[in-house]
Write a protein that holds these residues in place. Sequence first.
Motif, mmCIF file in Angstrom:
data_model
loop_
_atom_site.group_PDB
_atom_site.id
_atom_site.type_symbol
_atom_site.label_atom_id
_atom_site.label_comp_id
_atom_site.label_asym_id
_atom_site.label_seq_id
_atom_site.Cartn_x
_atom_site.Cartn_y
_atom_site.Cartn_z
ATOM 1 N N PHE A 77 0.822 -1.204 0.000
ATOM 2 C CA PHE A 77 0.000 0.000 0.000
ATOM 3 C C PHE A 77 0.861 1.261 0.000
ATOM 4 C CE2 PHE A 77 -2.228 3.349 2.389
ATOM 5 C CZ PHE A 77 -3.296 3.566 1.526
ATOM 6 N N ILE A 78 1.849 1.309 0.872
ATOM 7 C CA ILE A 78 2.718 2.486 0.947
ATOM 8 C C ILE A 78 3.494 2.681 -0.352
ATOM 9 C CG2 ILE A 78 4.754 3.451 2.112
ATOM 10 C CD1 ILE A 78 3.664 2.149 4.703
ATOM 11 N N VAL B 210 1.058 3.995 -3.096
ATOM 12 C CA VAL B 210 0.705 5.401 -2.865
ATOM 13 C C VAL B 210 1.878 6.311 -3.225
ATOM 14 C CG1 VAL B 210 0.177 7.111 -1.062
ATOM 15 C CG2 VAL B 210 -1.060 4.941 -1.133
ATOM 16 N N TYR B 211 3.068 5.964 -2.804
ATOM 17 C CA TYR B 211 4.243 6.784 -3.095
ATOM 18 C C TYR B 211 4.528 6.800 -4.596
ATOM 19 C CZ TYR B 211 8.600 9.133 -1.952
ATOM 20 O OH TYR B 211 9.593 10.047 -1.845
ATOM 21 N N ILE C 191 2.308 6.444 -7.007
ATOM 22 C CA ILE C 191 1.283 7.280 -7.643
ATOM 23 C C ILE C 191 1.601 8.754 -7.456
ATOM 24 C CG2 ILE C 191 -1.152 7.954 -7.484
ATOM 25 C CD1 ILE C 191 -1.762 4.972 -6.957
ATOM 26 N N LEU C 192 2.089 9.119 -6.285
ATOM 27 C CA LEU C 192 2.477 10.518 -6.059
ATOM 28 C C LEU C 192 3.599 10.947 -7.000
ATOM 29 C CD1 LEU C 192 2.401 10.906 -2.178
ATOM 30 C CD2 LEU C 192 0.935 12.021 -3.851
#
Length: 153
Positions: free
Chosen positions: A21-22, A25-26, A28-29
């Motif tokens: 998950f982390i 998310v990173y 995608i950022l």
Amino acid sequence: MADLYKIFTIVQYCVYSVILFISVVYSILIICVRRFRHQNNIFILNLCITIILTCIYFMIYFKAIYFDKSTAECILFHYTFNIALVQIAYAFVAFTIHRFCSVVYNANNFFKTKRWVMICISSQWIFQWILSLPFVFVNYNEVKKRKHLLNRT
């Protein structure tokens, strides 16, 4: 004892899920926010993709290890296990080589381009796939030898 194993397995998959998950998310950022598209963040994106693939592989591996597999599947699992095991370390090595060349050869603009970044990242992946090939042949010979010994008796 079996309950302890189940608890350990659940904790292991929870940790893998949090890491996934982390990393997603990173990643995608870095992909979506334009100001994050710096050379160093491209290496971090490479590291996140490596972590995502490694986590997915190990989640599958720890479930599939208990099933009977053919010789080809065993060799493939051994080959990909080796790749997943050291790919994250090679991502750090590629980033280190990039930073070293950027600092030592500061006057050369080539080491400051995104082309150099892509060369570092792609050579990291190619190098790892090639380095793991001997494990395929060693594992194949071991499987062949064991089958030969089983057939003699």
